[in-house]
Scaffold this motif. Sequence first.
Motif, PDB file in Angstrom:
ATOM      1  N   GLN A  50       2.183   6.488   8.571  1.00  0.00           N
ATOM      2  CA  GLN A  50       3.627   6.704   8.545  1.00  0.00           C
ATOM      3  C   GLN A  50       3.940   8.005   7.807  1.00  0.00           C
ATOM      4  O   GLN A  50       3.158   8.475   6.995  1.00  0.00           O
ATOM      5  N   ASN A  51       5.091   8.560   8.088  1.00  0.00           N
ATOM      6  CA  ASN A  51       5.569   9.725   7.343  1.00  0.00           C
ATOM      7  C   ASN A  51       6.743   9.262   6.489  1.00  0.00           C
ATOM      8  O   ASN A  51       7.875   9.210   6.948  1.00  0.00           O
ATOM      9  N   LEU A  52       6.443   8.903   5.250  1.00  0.00           N
ATOM     10  CA  LEU A  52       7.464   8.364   4.354  1.00  0.00           C
ATOM     11  C   LEU A  52       7.948   9.406   3.339  1.00  0.00           C
ATOM     12  O   LEU A  52       8.519   9.070   2.314  1.00  0.00           O
ATOM     13  N   GLY A  53       7.684  10.692   3.642  1.00  0.00           N
ATOM     14  CA  GLY A  53       8.321  11.767   2.889  1.00  0.00           C
ATOM     15  C   GLY A  53       7.547  12.356   1.737  1.00  0.00           C
ATOM     16  O   GLY A  53       8.070  13.213   1.035  1.00  0.00           O
ATOM     17  N   TYR A  73       0.835  -1.202   0.000  1.00  0.00           N
ATOM     18  CA  TYR A  73       0.000   0.000   0.000  1.00  0.00           C
ATOM     19  C   TYR A  73       0.867   1.249   0.000  1.00  0.00           C
ATOM     20  O   TYR A  73       2.090   1.175   0.159  1.00  0.00           O
ATOM     21  N   TYR A  74       0.229   2.398  -0.176  1.00  0.00           N
ATOM     22  CA  TYR A  74       0.911   3.691  -0.175  1.00  0.00           C
ATOM     23  C   TYR A  74       0.530   4.442   1.087  1.00  0.00           C
ATOM     24  O   TYR A  74      -0.638   4.758   1.295  1.00  0.00           O
ATOM     25  N   ASP A  75       1.530   4.699   1.929  1.00  0.00           N
ATOM     26  CA  ASP A  75       1.298   5.401   3.189  1.00  0.00           C
ATOM     27  C   ASP A  75       1.888   6.799   3.063  1.00  0.00           C
ATOM     28  O   ASP A  75       3.087   6.996   3.222  1.00  0.00           O
ATOM     29  N   GLU A  76       1.036   7.738   2.757  1.00  0.00           N
ATOM     30  CA  GLU A  76       1.450   9.120   2.523  1.00  0.00           C
ATOM     31  C   GLU A  76       1.445   9.901   3.831  1.00  0.00           C
ATOM     32  O   GLU A  76       0.984   9.403   4.853  1.00  0.00           O
ATOM     33  N   SER A  86       3.321  13.302   0.048  1.00  0.00           N
ATOM     34  CA  SER A  86       1.864  13.274   0.137  1.00  0.00           C
ATOM     35  C   SER A  86       1.253  12.637  -1.106  1.00  0.00           C
ATOM     36  O   SER A  86       0.054  12.737  -1.325  1.00  0.00           O
ATOM     37  N   LEU A  87       2.079  11.971  -1.903  1.00  0.00           N
ATOM     38  CA  LEU A  87       1.631  11.352  -3.150  1.00  0.00           C
ATOM     39  C   LEU A  87       1.950   9.865  -3.173  1.00  0.00           C
ATOM     40  O   LEU A  87       2.877   9.417  -2.494  1.00  0.00           O
ATOM     41  N   PRO A  88       1.225   9.093  -3.999  1.00  0.00           N
ATOM     42  CA  PRO A  88       1.637   7.697  -4.195  1.00  0.00           C
ATOM     43  C   PRO A  88       2.927   7.690  -5.014  1.00  0.00           C
ATOM     44  O   PRO A  88       2.945   8.135  -6.163  1.00  0.00           O
ATOM     45  N   ALA A  89       3.993   7.250  -4.397  1.00  0.00           N
ATOM     46  CA  ALA A  89       5.316   7.253  -5.032  1.00  0.00           C
ATOM     47  C   ALA A  89       6.097   6.048  -4.524  1.00  0.00           C
ATOM     48  O   ALA A  89       5.705   5.408  -3.551  1.00  0.00           O
ATOM     49  N   ALA A  90       7.200   5.743  -5.174  1.00  0.00           N
ATOM     50  CA  ALA A  90       8.032   4.620  -4.731  1.00  0.00           C
ATOM     51  C   ALA A  90       8.416   4.782  -3.260  1.00  0.00           C
ATOM     52  O   ALA A  90       8.465   3.803  -2.511  1.00  0.00           O
TER      53      ALA A  90
END
Length: 142
Positions: free
Chosen positions: A90-93, A65-68, A95-99
């Motif tokens: 999570q804060n994975l850097g 999944y994408y955790d924006e 606000s978009l679906p990205a790698a």
Amino acid sequence: MITLENGYRFEAEALTLSGFRIESSSVADASSGKFIATRHYSGATGNAYGKFAGEPGTYRVEVGYYDENDGKSPASVTVAGNKAQFTFDQNLGSSLPAASTHTTKVTHPSITLKNGDSFNLYGKANGGEHARFDYIDFIRSD
């Protein structure tokens, strides 16, 4: 259904969808180039339904999944009547679906399945987080 070396993958966009829509992005690095998301307003919900079509046995269930970083979407994965809940928080850097925001979660470490058992992905949008799912994997563990 895609057969993996040690299990099966069901692409989220190939499931029966209610409330989710299919999206794609050139930077999202989705497993099949597509993924699903709730409608783009806070509070929108989605369900994606499927039936397990693999060999009977014991499996570990994992979702991609994408955790924006722009909301906290409640989600659940229900497999053969067993529900696991979590939050996209999570804060994975981005606000978009990205790698960089693509991640995985083991929702069921061990569950016994037979052909025809149902499963469901559920998500609820919160802020700019639209509960984007890529796939659900069933990894053989017996």
